[in-house]
Enzyme design. Structure first.
Site, PDB file in Angstrom:
ATOM      1  N   HIS A   1       0.831  -1.205   0.000  1.00 57.65           N
ATOM      2  CA  HIS A   1       0.000   0.000   0.000  1.00 57.65           C
ATOM      3  C   HIS A   1       0.871   1.263   0.000  1.00 57.65           C
ATOM      4  CE1 HIS A   1      -3.617   2.403   1.345  1.00 57.65           C
ATOM      5  NE2 HIS A   1      -2.642   3.198   1.770  1.00 57.65           N
ATOM      6  N   GLU A   2       1.820   1.328   0.936  1.00 58.50           N
ATOM      7  CA  GLU A   2       2.662   2.526   1.033  1.00 58.50           C
ATOM      8  C   GLU A   2       3.560   2.679  -0.190  1.00 58.50           C
ATOM      9  OE1 GLU A   2       1.990   4.729   3.144  1.00 58.50           O
ATOM     10  OE2 GLU A   2       0.690   3.504   4.409  1.00 58.50           O
TER      11      GLU A   2
ATOM     12  N   HIS B   1       1.843   4.628  -2.861  1.00 59.74           N
ATOM     13  CA  HIS B   1       1.993   6.086  -2.711  1.00 59.74           C
ATOM     14  C   HIS B   1       3.357   6.529  -3.255  1.00 59.74           C
ATOM     15  CE1 HIS B   1      -1.631   6.881  -0.545  1.00 59.74           C
ATOM     16  NE2 HIS B   1      -1.309   6.189   0.529  1.00 59.74           N
TER      17      HIS B   1
ATOM     18  N   HIS C   1       3.485   6.714  -6.975  1.00 62.65           N
ATOM     19  CA  HIS C   1       2.734   7.892  -7.425  1.00 62.65           C
ATOM     20  C   HIS C   1       3.643   9.127  -7.345  1.00 62.65           C
ATOM     21  CE1 HIS C   1      -1.440  10.094  -7.197  1.00 62.65           C
ATOM     22  NE2 HIS C   1      -0.806  10.311  -8.330  1.00 62.65           N
TER      23      HIS C   1
END
Length: 720
Positions: free
Chosen positions: A503-504, A507, A510
Site C-alpha cells: 500500500h505505502e 503512494h 505515485h
C-alpha cells in the site's frame, strides 16, 4: 495505515496548500524536457532484497563508511545539526522575499506561474522536510528545531495568503484572455489553482473580513492540534470500580487504572466492554474543542462564500460536492444492508456459542467476533504465513512487479554519514530502464523507541522542472513499524504488514511517476479521494497469487507459499466484510453531517447516537462519545468518504485492467500515462475516465465495492 502523512499539514490555504500537500495538482510533461537525468546504474547500488535481508555486517556497508564524506539529513548540508534548520529556514525566507518581489513586477505570462511555483517550492523544501523530522527523528533537539521551522514557515504563509499585491499579480494574468489562451493547459490549470487557493482563504474580502479569515485559520490550526492530542490521551478510573480479575489488562497508576485503547482483540467480553465504556467516556474539554472546531470551520467556509465547510472541502475532488457523497453513501448502505444483517447474525451466534449468558451484539463485539469467525472458517494463523514473507523477499517482489509493469527497478544506495536519522534507514534509488534515475525513497521501516506507530508516506521534496531545464528529483520517506531482524532470522512480515508495505509503496510510485512541470501539483499532491487509489490498487496486487508466488518463499527452506494458503487468506477477508464496510459508511456519514449545515440541529453526541443506530445498526452505548476519538476529523474533515470512493476506483481498475494479467506491460504503461503521470494536474475523474475508457457513475462505484464482497466459489468448495 493508509495514512499520507506528508500531505496532511494543517496550515492555512493558498501557497500553504503546497505546504500541506493535500489537494495539490499538476500535469505531467511530455517529451525530453521533463525527463530525469539519464544516469547509468551506479556502483554504489545493490539489489534491493539484499539490503533488507542481508546479514548485519553486509548492511553496515549500505550505511556509509565513517570515513566517508559527511553531509546533513537527506543530503542537505545545513542539516548536519539541529541549528541548521534555522539556516535552511532563513535561506528559504530570503529566497521567498525575492520571489514575491519578482512576481509582483513580472508582466502577465507563463513566467508568473513559474515564479509562484518557485515560491511554493522554496518554502516546501524546508517545511516538508521539517514536517517529517519533527515526528520521526530520534533526537529531541532535531525534533524541536524542525517544529520551530514549521511554525515559522507557517507564519510566512499566513502573510502571503493576505498579500493583496501578490494575489493581484496572478489576477492580472487570469484576466488577460489573450495571454491565458496562449498558455498550455497545464500552466493554465496551475494558475487557476493558485487563485482558487487564494480565494478560499478570503483574499477577495475586505480588510476586516480578511483579518477575520486569518484569525479563523490560526484558531482552526490550534484546535486541530489540541483535538488530535486529545484523541489519544488515556482515561483513568479508580481501580476498585473494575472486577479484580480483569484489572491486569490495564496499566496501573497508584489507585487508578489507565485505559489507553479499546482492547478490541481481547477474548474477554468484560474487558472489551469496560475498555469501550471507559476509553470513550466523554471529556468536557475535548467536546468543547470539537464543537468549536466544527463551528469555526463552518464560519470560515461561509465567510469565503461557501454554504458549508463540506462544500469548500470537496471543491476539486472526484465527488465534487456533498450531494454526490451523500448519494454514494446512501446507495452503498442500501446495497450492504442485507449482507450486514447476515454478518451481525453470524457474530451473534458466535457470541452465544462462546458466552451463552450474554447474547446481545454490542459495538465492542464487532472487531473481535468477526476475527473469530475468520479464524474458525479459514484457519488463518499469521504465524503460518510470516516465514514466507521476509522483508527482503517482499521488496524483491515489489521490484519484480514494478519492473514487469512499468520498467522500473529499485536499488539500495549507500548513504553518506549524517544523511539518515537512524542507522537502519535504507535509501532506494528508483530507476527506469530508459529514462534513468526518477527519484529516491528513504525506507524507515523498523520499530524504535518514541517512533510513531503508524504506516505512512511523506513527501520530502516534490519533483518539478527547474529553470535551467533539469528536473528536480522527488524524495519521499516510507515509514512502517516492522520488527527488526535477529542474528538467525530476517525481518518477517505478517500478511497485514505485507499488504501495508505494498500500500505505502503505491503512494511512493505515485510520487516518483507523478512527474509534473510544477512542484505545487506533483505526485500525491492531488484531491484526497484520488490520492488513495494508487495505494489501494497495490493491495489487489498483494492479494493475487500470481504476484505473491513470484516472491513468497520460506526463509529457511525456500519452499513457495502454497496457493490454497493465499486463497484462504484472501477469502477470509470477505468474512463479515459487509459489516466492516458498513462501519466505514457510518464514519463517513457522521463526518458529512458534522461538516454540513450549521448550527447543528443536535449535539455532536446526539448526532452520533442517531447516525450510529440508523446507518451502522448496532446500539449506541449511553455515556460514550466515540466522536471525541475520531482523529480523522482533523486530516480528513468532510473527506472521510475518500477511503471508500478510492477503493471503488481501485477495484474497477484492477478488475478491468489487471485481473486478467497483473504483469501486463501495456496496461502498466496506460496506468502510468493516464493516472500516475499527472499528479493532481488533471481533474481526478478525467484520469479515471482515461484509465477505464468510460465515465463511472455513483452506481458503478457502489457495484464495484459490493462485488468485492462476493465469495470465490472455487475456494469455498476446495476448503469445504
Amino acid at each position: 495505515s493508509t495514512m499520507l502523512a506528508g500531505c496532511r499539514r494543517a496550515l492555512p490555504e493558498a501557497l500553504g496548500r503546497a505546504l500541506r500537500g493535500r489537494a495539490l495538482r499538476g500535469q505531467a510533461l511530455r517529451g525530453p524536457a521533463a525527463g530525469p537525468s539519464r544516469r547509468a546504474v551506479s556502483t554504489s547500488w545493490c539489489p534491493v532484497g539484499a539490503a533488507f535481508d542481508a546479514k548485519q555486517q553486509q548492511q553496515q556497508q549500505l550505511r556509509g563508511s565513517a570515513a566517508g564524506r559527511e553531509t546533513g539529513l537527506f543530503g542537505v548540508p545545513e542539516l548536519s545539526c539541529p541549528e541548521g534548520f534555522q539556516e535552511a529556514q532563513d535561506k528559504a525566507l530570503q529566497e521567498s522575499e525575492q520571489l514575491v518581489q519578482k512576481a509582483c513586477s513580472t508582466p502577465p505570462g507563463p513566467e508568473t506561474v513559474m515564479i509562484f511555483d518557485q515560491l511554493s517550492d522554496s518554502l516546501c523544501r524546508v517545511a516538508d522536510l521539517a514536517d517529517f523530522v519533527k515526528i520521526a527523528h530520534p533526537d529531541f533537539a532535531f525534533r524541536e528545531a524542525a517544529e520551530e521551522a514549521c511554525r515559522n514557515i507557517g507564519t510566512v504563509v499566513e502573510k502571503l495568503n493576505t498579500d493583496v499585491e501578490l494575489c493581484q499579480s496572478l489576477r492580472r494574468l487570469l484576466d488577460d484572455e489573450i495571454v491565458m489562451s496562449s498558455l498550455d493547459p497545464e500552466t493554465r490549470r496551475v494558475a487557476e489553482l493558485f487563485m482558487f487557493d487564494f480565494e478560499i482563504s478570503g483574499i477577495h474580502l475586505d480588510e476586516e473580513k480578511r483579518k477575520k479569515a486569518v484569525n479563523l485559520n490560526v484558531r482552526i490550526l490550534d484546535l486541530c492540534n489540541e483535538f488530535l492530542t486529545g484523541t489519544h490521551l488515556p482515561n483513568k478510573i479508580d481501580k476498585h470500580v473494575l472486577p479484580e480479575h480483569i484489572r491486569y489488562n490495564f496499566t496501573a497508576e497508584g489507585n487508578c487504572l489507565q485505559v489507553a485503547g479499546l482492547h478490541a482483540d481481547c477474548p474477554d467480553d468484560l474487558v472489551r466492554e469496560a475498555a469501550y465504556k471507559i476509553f470513550l467516556y466523554p471529556n468536557a474539554e475535548q467536546l468543547r474543542r470539537l464543537e468549536e472546531l466544527l463551528a469555526s470551520r463552518n464560519s470560515l467556509a461561509q465567510l469565503v462564500g461557501y454554504d458549508t465547510f463540506a462544500h469548500r472541502a470537496l471543491q476539486g475532488t472526484m465527488a465534487k460536492n456533498p450531494e454526490t457523497v451523500r448519494q454514494f453513501l446512501e446507495k452503498l448502505s442500501e446495497q450492504l444492508f442485507k449482507r450486514t444483517q447476515k454478518d451481525f447474525e453470524m457474530m451473534t451466534k458466535m457470541k452465544i456459542k462462546l458466552n451463552p449468558q450474554n447474547s446481545k451484539l454490542m459495538p465492542w463485539d464487532h472487531p473481535y467476533y468477526s476475527g473469530v469467525l475468520r479464524a474458525e472458517r479459514y484457519n488463518i494463523d499469521p504465524g503460518l504465513y510470516c516465514p514466507f514473507f521476509s522483508l527482503g523477499a517482499c521488496m524483491e517482489g515489489l521490484n519484480s512487479l514494478f519492473s514487469q509493469l512499468l520498467g522500473i527497478s529499485l536499488y539500495a544506495e549507500q548513504t553518506q554519514r549524517g544523511e539518515v536519522w537512524s542507522e537502519d534507514v535504507r535509501k532506494l534509488a528508483v530507476v527506469h530502464e530508459t529514462e534513468g534515475l526518477l527519484g529516491y525513497i528513504y525506507c524507515d521501516f523498523f520499530q524504535r523507541p518514541d517512533k510513531p506507530h503508524q504506516d505512512c508516506h511523506f513527501t520530502v521534496r516534490g519533483g518539478r522542472l527547474r529553470e535551467n531545464g533539469e528536473y528536480q528529483l522527488p524524495v519521499v520517506v516510507l515509514m512502517l513499524s516492522l520488527p527488526t531482524s535477529t542474528r538467525s532470522t530476517p525481518t518477517l512480515l505478517s500478511p497485514g504488514m505485507m499488504e501495508n508495505l505494498f500500500h505505502e509503496m503505491g503512494h511512493a510510485m505515485h510520487s516518483m511517476l507523478g512527474r509534473t512541470r510544477y512542484q505545487h501539483v506533483t505526485g500525491t499532491r492531488c484531491p484526497t479521494d484520488f490520492a488513495e487509489v494508487p495505494s489501494i490498487l497495490m493491495e489487489y496486487f498483494a492479494n493475487d497469487y500470481r504476484v505473491v508466488n513470484q516472491f513468497a518463499r520460506h526463509y529457511k527452506t525456500g519452499q513457495p507459499l502454497p496457493k490454497n494458503m493465499v486463497s484462504r487468506l484472501c477469502e477470509s477477508k470477505k468474512v463479515c466484510a459487509a459489516a466492516d464496510m458498513q462501519l466505514q459508511v457510518f464514519y463517513a456519514a457522521l463526518d458529512q453531517i458534522y461538516h454540513g449545515k450549521h448550527p447543528l440541529k443536535k449535539s455532536t453526541t446526539e448526532i452520533l447516537k442517531e447516525t450510529q443506530e440508523k446507518v451502522y445498526g448496532l446500539p449506541y452505548v449511553p455515556n460514550t462519545a466515540w466522536q471525541l476519538r475520531f482523529s480523522h476529523l482533523v486530516g480528513y474533515g468532510a473527506k472521510y468518504y475518500s477511503y471508500l470512493m478510492s477503493r471503488a476506483v481501485a477495484s474497477m481498475v484492477w478488475k478491468q485492467c489487471f485481473a486478467q494479467d497483473p504483469f501486463d506491460r501495456a496496461m502498466g504503461e496506460r496506468y502510468r500515462r493516464e493516472m500516475l503521470a499527472h499528479g493532481g494536474g488533471k481533474e481526478p475523474i478525467l484520469m479515471v475516465q482515461g484509465m477505464l475508457q468510460k465515465s463511472p457513475s455513483v452506481e458503478d462505484f457502489v457495484d464495484a465495492l459490493v462485488s468485492d464482497l462476493d465469495q470465490d466459489f472455487e475456494t469455498f468448495i476446495m476448503d469445504s
